[in-house]
Every structure is written in C-alpha cells, then in structure tokens.
Design an enzyme around this catalytic site. Structure first.
Site, PDB file in Angstrom:
ATOM      1  CG  HIS A   7      -6.517   3.402   6.025  1.00 24.65           C
ATOM      2  ND1 HIS A   7      -6.759   2.106   5.637  1.00 24.65           N
ATOM      3  CD2 HIS A   7      -7.717   3.914   6.410  1.00 24.65           C
ATOM      4  CE1 HIS A   7      -8.055   1.834   5.781  1.00 24.65           C
ATOM      5  NE2 HIS A   7      -8.651   2.916   6.249  1.00 24.65           N
ATOM      6  CE1 TYR A  55       0.460   3.101   8.922  1.00 29.61           C
ATOM      7  CE2 TYR A  55      -0.526   5.094   9.860  1.00 29.61           C
ATOM      8  CZ  TYR A  55      -0.449   4.160   8.844  1.00 29.61           C
ATOM      9  OH  TYR A  55      -1.276   4.271   7.759  1.00 29.61           O
ATOM     10  NE  ARG A  90      -1.739   2.152   3.403  1.00 30.42           N
ATOM     11  CZ  ARG A  90      -1.701   2.250   4.741  1.00 30.42           C
ATOM     12  NH1 ARG A  90      -2.439   1.476   5.493  1.00 30.42           N
ATOM     13  NH2 ARG A  90      -0.918   3.137   5.317  1.00 30.42           N
TER      14      ARG A  90
HETATM   15  C1  TPP Z   1     -16.829  -2.891  11.009  1.00 26.70           C
HETATM   16  C2  TPP Z   1     -15.823  -1.798  10.862  1.00 26.70           C
HETATM   17  N1  TPP Z   1     -14.919  -1.588  11.829  1.00 26.70           N
HETATM   18  C3  TPP Z   1     -13.994  -0.604  11.697  1.00 26.70           C
HETATM   19  C4  TPP Z   1     -14.005   0.195  10.592  1.00 26.70           C
HETATM   20  C5  TPP Z   1     -12.936   1.289  10.441  1.00 26.70           C
HETATM   21  N2  TPP Z   1     -11.983   0.837   9.438  1.00 26.70           N
HETATM   22  C6  TPP Z   1     -12.062   1.264   8.169  1.00 26.70           C
HETATM   23  S1  TPP Z   1     -10.891   0.585   7.205  1.00 26.70           S
HETATM   24  C7  TPP Z   1     -10.224  -0.258   8.490  1.00 26.70           C
HETATM   25  C8  TPP Z   1      -9.005  -1.119   8.312  1.00 26.70           C
HETATM   26  C9  TPP Z   1      -9.165  -2.186   7.295  1.00 26.70           C
HETATM   27  O1  TPP Z   1      -7.917  -2.696   6.978  1.00 26.70           O
HETATM   28  P1  TPP Z   1      -7.757  -3.837   5.922  1.00 26.70           P
HETATM   29  O2  TPP Z   1      -8.915  -4.771   5.994  1.00 26.70           O
HETATM   30  O3  TPP Z   1      -6.413  -4.431   6.086  1.00 26.70           O
HETATM   31  O4  TPP Z   1      -7.886  -3.102   4.522  1.00 26.70           O
HETATM   32  P2  TPP Z   1      -6.897  -2.028   3.858  1.00 26.70           P
HETATM   33  O5  TPP Z   1      -7.531  -0.679   4.134  1.00 26.70           O
HETATM   34  O6  TPP Z   1      -5.565  -2.153   4.477  1.00 26.70           O
HETATM   35  O7  TPP Z   1      -6.874  -2.317   2.412  1.00 26.70           O
HETATM   36  C10 TPP Z   1     -10.930  -0.028   9.654  1.00 26.70           C
HETATM   37  C11 TPP Z   1     -10.608  -0.612  10.966  1.00 26.70           C
HETATM   38  C12 TPP Z   1     -14.982  -0.029   9.610  1.00 26.70           C
HETATM   39  N3  TPP Z   1     -15.042   0.696   8.490  1.00 26.70           N
HETATM   40  N4  TPP Z   1     -15.869  -1.053   9.755  1.00 26.70           N
END
Ligand code: TPP
Ligand code: MG
Length: 344
Positions: free
Chosen positions: A266, A275, A262
């Site tokens: 984020h 981080y 990535r």
């Molecule tokens: C149920 C839920 N919990 C928390 C969030 C906040 N949130 C948004 S993205 C994320 C992290 C997701 O990371 P990952 O699955 O590794 O996907 P990436 O963004 O790294 O592609 C979180 C915790 C959310 N959108 N939905």
C-alpha cells in the site's frame, strides 16, 4: 440503470494492421508509452530512495499507470480540464506537467518543491498553473472539493471539465456518496474516476462492499457507471473520452471504475506479504500495463526495439539527473515552517 463495460474495440477505426480508438494516432500512442516508461522508471527510483532512507513515505503508482495516463489523454480533449487526484496518482501528475525533478524534491522533502514547500505527504498541495489540486491524503476529501469546483465552473459559464480520482476504499467514504449525489442532481461537468486495485491497504474488496463493481453505485445517484480494464490504456482512454464528451454536452457526470493492479505494498510503510500471496501478485503481473502497451505497439509495428531502448535510456537519464539534483538540494529553511500556514 446497470453499469456498462467498456473495451477499446467498441468504437474504433483501423490504422494499418492495428485498431485505435477514435481521436488517437500512432504518435499519440508513442507519447503515451514514453510517458509510461518515464513514470515507471521514476516510481521505481522513488521506491529505492525510500529504501535508502532518503524518501520518508511513498505510495507507488506501479500497476495504475495505464488508467491514469488514459484518463489524462482523454481529458486533454476537453475545452479545459481541472484535476483533484489522490495520493497514488504520480502518473497523472507527470502527464499534467509535473517534472521528475519536482517529484524528487517532493519525495525527498527538499527546497524547491512548489506544491507545498516540500511539506509531507509528498506533492500534496496544489499547482494552480496546471489546474492540479492534490490537496490531501485524507481519503476522499478531494471529492467534495472537486464537486464544488465543477459547480463553480457551471455557475460561471467556464467550460472546464473536472476530474477527481480515488481508490476502491475511497468509494466507501461519505464524501464519495455526497459528492456523487450532488453532482448528479446538478448535472455537473465532472468525472468520478475510481482506480480499483481491490485493496484498501490490507482490506480486500470482499470485506469492503457486497458488490463486485463500484460502477453499479452510479445508478443509485442517476448517472452512468462504466467498468473498464484500467491496465489497458486504450480502453481507459475510450471510456473516459465518452464521459468527457457527455460532460461537454451538458449531460452531467459519469462514474468510471478502472480495474487496476497494485504491484507494491500500500505504501512503503506496509508489508503486503501479511495479506496477499505471491501467486496473487504473480497473476497480477501478467496484466502489467507497461508490458501490455509495449506488446500492442510492437505488434502494430509502431514501436521498434531501437526506439524502445532509446526511450528507456532517456527516462533513466532524466530520472538520474532529477535524483542527483534533488539529493544535492538543501532542505527548506526551518524558518519557513509556518509560511502559508497562518495569515499574518
Ligand atoms: C478519512 C481517512 N480514513 C482513513 C485513512 C487511512 N487510509 C489511508 S489510505 C487508506 C486506504 C485507501 O484505499 P483505496 O481508496 O482503495 O486506495 P488505494 O490506496 O488502494 O489506491 C486508508 C484507510 C485516511 N487517510 N483518511
Ligand atoms: Mg484500493
């Protein structure tokens, strides 16, 4: 049942000096490359629009493109395909036929975006004509939806194969475990495709789970788990194609874990310098999927400098036009706000 590792070399045929996975020819690779150039160009522009205050929030696909495009190309070999992706899947959506203009309209929240009438998150909602259901950014809720869709297909004799995607963080959500279990019990025609970029926002893998490969979890549900280098489009294509073939044969689901990078924070609301280090990012840049595919095609004599320049110019022109059109498009009429929200 331990997870397996897939590379582009495990089932290949020779094409001139290069070796391609079965089912792909040099024209396919050029199309993959030109799509990747377009996706990267578009993604970079969207990020700029955010920095200019014209796009409210962006989750970039930069670094995930080979995984997303390799997966779509493999799914195209299925008799039919349905997709339940997540918010980082711009590449997947472009490969499925969402235009740069519609993308720009979505990110700028302008009238004419058909997923959800430009409601945010961008491009959330559905394009049923493309069998593309990008319903929510609530992490992993797409997984049970996809499993339900696959169950419906199986029950009605529809030969469509379903794919759902999610991140490493998404693989810790209850919906992931419930979906995997149900799909394996009922041998559903579905692929679980994890884009593992090692971070859930700021939380690194080491704090998310005590295993190295998410694919190991597949064994606990009774399906194959495959780890693949998701920066390598050919390896991803091949691993996904094998899972598609398995689903088509009626042998049930597969979990594919594509290890990706990535490159940006984020989302546009995140500051990743808090981080992760510059060195870590520099190391990740060495695996840039766009550069890897470019170098592969150039070495194989499939891509010349001239064609490369032309593809880049085409992508820029298309993205410029989409940007201009979206900038001059009106915002949705405020009176439309409740349309499609409540039945009247
Ligand atoms: C149920 C839920 N919990 C928390 C969030 C906040 N949130 C948004 S993205 C994320 C992290 C997701 O990371 P990952 O699955 O590794 O996907 P990436 O963004 O790294 O592609 C979180 C915790 C959310 N959108 N939905
Ligand atoms: Mg992640």
């Amino acid at each position: 049942m331990a997870c397996s590792r897939s590379t582009a070399d495990s089932q290949t045929r020779s094409v001139g000096a290069s070796r391609l996975p079965v089912g792909l020819n040099p024209e396919d690779l050029l199309e993959m490359y030109s799509t990747m150039v377009l996706v990267r160009t578009l993604d970079e522009r969207i990020w700029l629009m955010n920095r200019q205050g014209k796009a409210a929030i962006v989750a970039s696909s930069q670094g995930h493109e080979a995984a997303q495009l390799g997966a779509v190309w493999a799914m195209r070999t299925a008799p039919g395909a349905a997709y339940f992706p997540y918010y980082r899947d711009l590449g997947m959506m472009i490969a499925l036929g969402v235009s740069p203009l519609e993308t720009m309209l979505g990110f700028m929240a302008k009238k004419g975006e058909t997923f959800s009438g430009a409601r945010q998150f961008p491009l959330h909602g559905a394009r049923p004509d493309l069998k593309l259901f990008n319903l929510s950014n609530v992490v992993s809720t797409q997984i049970p939806h996809a499993v339900g869709y696959a169950l419906g297909c199986k029950m009605s004799g529809d030969t469509t194969i379903t794919m759902t995607t999610f991140g490493d963080g998404g693989a810790s959500a209850g919906d992931f475990h419930e979906g995997m279990n149900f799909a394996a019990v009922h041998r559903l025609p579905i692929l679980f495709f994890c884009e593992n970029n090692r971070y859930a926002i700021s939380v690194p893998m080491s704090q998310q789970m005590a295993i190295e490969d998410i694919a190991d979890r597949a064994a606990g549900y009774g399906m194959p788990g495959v780890v693949v280098d998701g920066t390598d489009i050919l390896a991803t294509y091949q691993a996904t194609k094998e899972a598609v073939d398995r689903a088509v044969r009626g042998d049930g689901p597969t979990l594919i874990e594509a290890k990706v990078e990535r490159y940006l924070p984020h989302t546009s609301d995140d500051d990743d310098t808090r981080y992760r280090t510059k060195d870590e990012l520099e190391e990740a840049r060495k695996h840039d999927p766009l550069k890897l595919l470019h170098d592969y095609l150039a070495d194989a004599g499939i891509l010349t400098n001239e064609v490369d320049q032309r593809l880049l110019e085409q992508a820029k022109t298309e993205v410029n036009q989409a940007t201009d059109q979206a900038e001059s498009a009106p915002f949705p009429d405020p009176d439309d706000f409740l349309e499609h929200v409540y039945a009247s």
